[in-house]
Design an enzyme around this catalytic site. Structure first.
Site, PDB file in Angstrom:
ATOM      1  N   SER A  44       0.802  -1.222   0.000  1.00  0.00           N
ATOM      2  CA  SER A  44       0.000   0.000   0.000  1.00  0.00           C
ATOM      3  C   SER A  44       0.835   1.272   0.000  1.00  0.00           C
ATOM      4  CB  SER A  44      -0.947   0.014   1.203  1.00  0.00           C
ATOM      5  OG  SER A  44      -0.223  -0.052   2.420  1.00  0.00           O
ATOM      6  N   ASP A 321      -2.408   9.428   7.352  1.00  0.00           N
ATOM      7  CA  ASP A 321      -3.558   8.802   8.011  1.00  0.00           C
ATOM      8  C   ASP A 321      -3.164   7.933   9.200  1.00  0.00           C
ATOM      9  OD1 ASP A 321      -2.351   6.706   6.732  1.00  0.00           O
ATOM     10  OD2 ASP A 321      -4.033   6.217   5.410  1.00  0.00           O
ATOM     11  N   HIS A 324       0.155   5.693   6.610  1.00  0.00           N
ATOM     12  CA  HIS A 324       0.884   6.068   5.399  1.00  0.00           C
ATOM     13  C   HIS A 324       1.347   7.522   5.502  1.00  0.00           C
ATOM     14  CE1 HIS A 324      -2.149   2.951   4.370  1.00  0.00           C
ATOM     15  NE2 HIS A 324      -1.108   2.392   3.767  1.00  0.00           N
TER      16      HIS A 324
END
Length: 351
Positions: A44, A321, A324
């Site tokens: 991610s 967040d 990340h």
């Protein structure tokens, strides 16, 4: 589960390219005529929206909702950030791919070896010439292999099994990355950058989740010492594995990409990077409990969910967040990989 299958990635990544996304850094690299294409494998931290497109928009996919993407794209793209990622800042202009209708090629998530198999399956789409021409094409491409490991370790850590169990994963994770590098070299890769993991103990998701004795927190950083040590050990083993591969492939350049050092610097020297605060705090999130409100992370109201809000100026934060990074942070890291000092050798070499 075998060594190769141990590298499970939540959301991945494709081969490539965002011709318009690289801006200044990409333009400089492209001007040197170094690479014709960029191939990226990862999780991610590097997903440019493939999970979103491949799986469709689901109610629980927060990256499909604002404020994700607000800084650069003005809309959510599936990237786990307010804008571009490291891979976007590295991406070079590749009209070769777009001319063949590959500008929107995406892949689902998968383990490193699974992604490499997808790479092989798609090979005729971007290299259907002679064997020699394909070899030349790969020899003039950059392969970004990772980051891998973070999601593997998150499995036991989020399950509450602790670092003792996570350490047991480490040999297989490192071996899996090493095996993947050799597979890509066998395919023709000659320039690879292999990123390490970030300092786990500095991220609001863990700081919110864990209650540690006071002495476990860094006096200056506020990070959890033993979790950062775990990440450091992974990176040390990864660098050692790369050192073993280099003499085996003397005509291949294998670069270590550092995520750990820049994140620590973002916290200890925020003013150097234009970040206004030192504490690990998510730009986008919600305070949660009073005791841990400083981290601005709440599992019941994460970024993109009801109750969460984004800070007014993401460029002044390094954590987007709580899991990340912001576009600003990724930009600093990308420049450090391209020109130094966040790589053991810069991607872009001086003439």
């Amino acid at each position: 589960m075998g060594k190769r299958e141990a590298l499970v990635a939540i959301a991945v990544v494709a081969v490539f390219l965002a011709a318009s996304a690289g801006k200044v850094d990409a333009a400089k690299a492209a001007a040197k005529g170094k690479y014709r294409a960029l191939f990226n494998f990862g999780d991610s931290l590097a997903d440019v929206g493939n999970l979103l497109i491949a799986n469709g928009v689901s109610d629980n996919l927060t990256t499909a909702r604002l404020p994700y993407g607000q800084t650069y794209f003005g809309k959510p793209t599936g990237r786990c950030s307010d804008g571009r990622l490291v891979i976007d800042h590295l991406a070079l202009d590749t009209p070769y791919f777009e001319a063949r209708g590959l500008g929107a090629v995406v892949w689902n998530s998968g383990a490193l070896m699974t992604q490499i198999q997808w790479f092989r399956d798609l090979k005729p789409s971007f290299c259907n010439s002679t064997k020699e021409e394909c070899k030349e094409f790969y020899a003039n491409s950059l392969f970004v292999v990772g980051e891998f490991g973070g999601n593997d370790y998150n499995a036991p850590l989020f399950a509450g099994k602790g670092l003792t169990e996570a350490y047991k994963f480490m040999p297989d994770v490192i071996q899996g990355i090493s095996d993947g590098i050799e597979e890509l070299i066998a395919e023709g890769a000659v320039d690879l950058i292999v990123p390490g993991v970030m300092p786990t103990g500095c991220f609001p998701v863990y700081l919110n989740m864990l209650d540690m004795p006071a002495h476990e927190y860094g006096s200056r950083s506020g990070c959890i010492r033993q979790y950062n040590t775990f990440s450091w050990v992974h990176n040390a083993h990864l660098k050692r594995a790369l050192e073993k591969l280099r003499p085996k492939y003397p005509n291949v350049r294998i670069i270590y990409g550092d995520y750990y050092t820049p994140v620590v610097q973002f916290i200890l020297q925020p003013e150097k990077f234009g970040f206004y605060m030192q504490l690990p705090r998510a730009c986008c999130g919600s305070p949660g409990s009073v005791a841990k409100a400083v981290y601005n992370f709440n599992l019941t109201a994460k970024c993109g969910e009801p109750g969460a809000t984004a800070c007014a100026h993401p460029s002044t934060h390094w954590s987007w967040d709580g899991i990340h990074l912001t576009e600003a942070a990724y930009g600093h890291i990308a420049r450090g990989w391209l020109y130094g000092p966040f790589a053991d050798q810069p991607i872009v070499q001086s003439p």
